[in-house]
Design a protein around this motif. Structure first.
Motif, PDB file in Angstrom:
ATOM      1  N   GLY A 179       0.626  -1.348   0.161  1.00  0.00           N
ATOM      2  CA  GLY A 179       0.059  -0.085  -0.041  1.00  0.00           C
ATOM      3  C   GLY A 179       1.009   1.270   0.045  1.00  0.00           C
ATOM      4  O   GLY A 179       0.717   2.215  -0.723  1.00  0.00           O
ATOM      5  N   VAL A 180       1.734   1.398   0.960  1.00  0.00           N
ATOM      6  CA  VAL A 180       2.817   2.347   0.998  1.00  0.00           C
ATOM      7  C   VAL A 180       3.526   2.770  -0.420  1.00  0.00           C
ATOM      8  O   VAL A 180       3.519   3.637  -0.932  1.00  0.00           O
ATOM      9  N   TYR A 181       4.162   1.623  -0.836  1.00  0.00           N
ATOM     10  CA  TYR A 181       4.724   1.827  -2.080  1.00  0.00           C
ATOM     11  C   TYR A 181       3.844   2.212  -3.420  1.00  0.00           C
ATOM     12  O   TYR A 181       4.211   2.736  -4.280  1.00  0.00           O
ATOM     13  N   GLY A 182       2.669   1.606  -3.327  1.00  0.00           N
ATOM     14  CA  GLY A 182       1.779   1.832  -4.426  1.00  0.00           C
ATOM     15  C   GLY A 182       1.386   3.372  -4.364  1.00  0.00           C
ATOM     16  O   GLY A 182       1.554   3.828  -5.520  1.00  0.00           O
ATOM     17  N   TYR A 185       4.588   5.412  -5.487  1.00  0.00           N
ATOM     18  CA  TYR A 185       4.586   5.238  -7.125  1.00  0.00           C
ATOM     19  C   TYR A 185       3.550   6.037  -7.635  1.00  0.00           C
ATOM     20  O   TYR A 185       3.789   7.012  -8.861  1.00  0.00           O
ATOM     21  N   LEU A 186       2.488   6.163  -7.085  1.00  0.00           N
ATOM     22  CA  LEU A 186       1.425   7.030  -7.768  1.00  0.00           C
ATOM     23  C   LEU A 186       1.804   8.625  -7.854  1.00  0.00           C
ATOM     24  O   LEU A 186       1.600   9.200  -8.696  1.00  0.00           O
ATOM     25  N   PHE A 193       3.278  16.576  -8.011  1.00  0.00           N
ATOM     26  CA  PHE A 193       4.063  16.437  -6.785  1.00  0.00           C
ATOM     27  C   PHE A 193       5.431  15.605  -7.091  1.00  0.00           C
ATOM     28  O   PHE A 193       6.434  15.971  -6.884  1.00  0.00           O
ATOM     29  N   GLY A 194       5.190  14.347  -7.699  1.00  0.00           N
ATOM     30  CA  GLY A 194       6.450  13.722  -8.129  1.00  0.00           C
ATOM     31  C   GLY A 194       7.230  14.245  -9.067  1.00  0.00           C
ATOM     32  O   GLY A 194       8.576  14.401  -9.215  1.00  0.00           O
ATOM     33  N   LEU A 273      11.684   3.478  -6.214  1.00  0.00           N
ATOM     34  CA  LEU A 273      11.173   2.655  -5.073  1.00  0.00           C
ATOM     35  C   LEU A 273      11.350   1.266  -5.163  1.00  0.00           C
ATOM     36  O   LEU A 273      11.583   0.539  -4.264  1.00  0.00           O
ATOM     37  N   LEU A 274      11.633   0.810  -6.475  1.00  0.00           N
ATOM     38  CA  LEU A 274      11.784  -1.045  -6.511  1.00  0.00           C
ATOM     39  C   LEU A 274      13.362  -0.906  -6.024  1.00  0.00           C
ATOM     40  O   LEU A 274      13.338  -1.831  -5.095  1.00  0.00           O
TER      41      LEU A 274
END
Length: 326
Positions: A179-182, A185-186, A193-194, A273-274
């Motif tokens: 959930g956190v990494y998903g 990633y979004l 923002f990213g 992130l990966l």
């Protein structure tokens, strides 16, 4: 430099990141194979599940650290943020607060302290490593002042399912990490923002000229890391049901190491992130494997620190020196 050139990594950068991730994955397989041959317990379901449950707080914080490093900043105080948030979680239970209120308290304290870091960095213009080093000592002082050098122990098992629970046959920590990494990633790939984080980390001056609210974005990313550190505090209390006086002393180094080993550039503008998740897996595998084969845990720090120096040195040589042009 145009915003379109800095907002997202080029195809060449992504190829280089993939190579770093691939090298790390190969290292995980090789070292995992060594530990599997050295200990019959390494590849057992119980050991792998236990390692996963012990990795969730580091994995969550490493996701936030990835975003901070992409923005060209760093946070060495995240262990102190986790510690103070854990204190308030422990005290919340001692005060008789209901579990939802305790969860909100832990997350709120973490977010607030992260915002403090972001404000010092963005508004006071203090270099991130100096700012967060200073706040780390402040947070640790708060830790000792509040608990007086004694553990907060005997806490209820209300939060324990976050670590020890299972859902649909899989450990709950797996869902938390996913959930956190998903979400991260979004934010990185499908939200402004990213794009702003990449732009700031690549060239902060150009990002300001392009109209990006750099100070606000920095405060937001530090607040996000603080929120995730508060989540880590909840996980910590859920797993141990106490708050120790030395809580959080190594998690900042481990998170930074995981992110850098996973392909992030300490100068900013680059991050995966990966790769960070693979870095967490690598670090936790080293820790677990050394314990199983009876090697002192001090070697864990030697291995991780040595690899971190090698990677940072290689990055510095590749970019022509320790400084990045702004």
């Amino acid at each position: 430099m145009a915003l379109t050139e800095t907002a997202t990594p080029s195809w060449l950068q992504r190829l280089l990141h993939a190579k770093r991730e691939l090298v790390l994955l190969v290292a995980i397989v090789l070292i995992g194979g060594f530990f599997a041959l050295s200990s019959p317990y390494f590849l057992t379901v119980d050991n792998l599940t236990t390692t996963l449950r012990n990795s969730v707080d580091l994995a969550i914080i490493s996701a936030g650290m990835t975003l901070v490093i992409i923005s060209g900043s760093i946070d060495v105080s995240v262990g102190g943020v986790l510690a103070v948030a854990a204190i308030f979680v422990g005290r919340g239970f001692q005060w008789g607060l209901p579990a939802p209120a305790v969860v909100l308290l832990g997350l709120g304290v973490g977010t607030l302290l992260g915002l403090v870091n972001g404000t010092v960095v963005a508004k006071a213009k203090v270099p991130p490593i100096i700012a967060t080093l200073g706040t780390m000592y402040v947070f640790l002082a708060v830790l000792f002042l509040v608990i007086g050098g004694e553990w907060i122990s005997g806490l209820p098992d209300t939060l324990s399912p976050l670590v020890s629970g299972d859902f649909l046959g899989l450990p709950v920590p797996l869902y938390l990490i996913a959930g956190v990494y998903g979400v991260c990633y979004l934010l990185l790939r499908h939200h402004s923002f990213g794009r702003h984080l990449y732009a700031i980390g690549s060239n902060e001056h150009a990002a300001r000229l392009a109209g990006i609210a750099v100070d606000r974005v920095k405060m937001q990313v530090y607040a996000l890391l603080g929120f995730l550190a508060g989540s880590g505090a909840l996980i910590y209390v859920a797993r141990l049901r106490n708050v120790e006086v030395n809580i959080g002393t190594t998690i900042a180094l481990e998170a930074i190491a995981a992110v850098i080993l996973g392909g992030a550039n300490i100068r900013g503008g680059v991050g995966s992130l990966l790769g960070a998740l693979l870095g967490v897996l690598f670090i936790k595998m080293i820790q677990n494997g050394l314990v199983l084969i009876g090697v002192s845990s001090l070697w864990e720090t030697v291995v991780i620190g040595g690899l971190l120096i090698v990677v940072l040195t290689a990055d510095a040589l590749k970019h022509g020196g320790p400084q990045r042009a702004q």
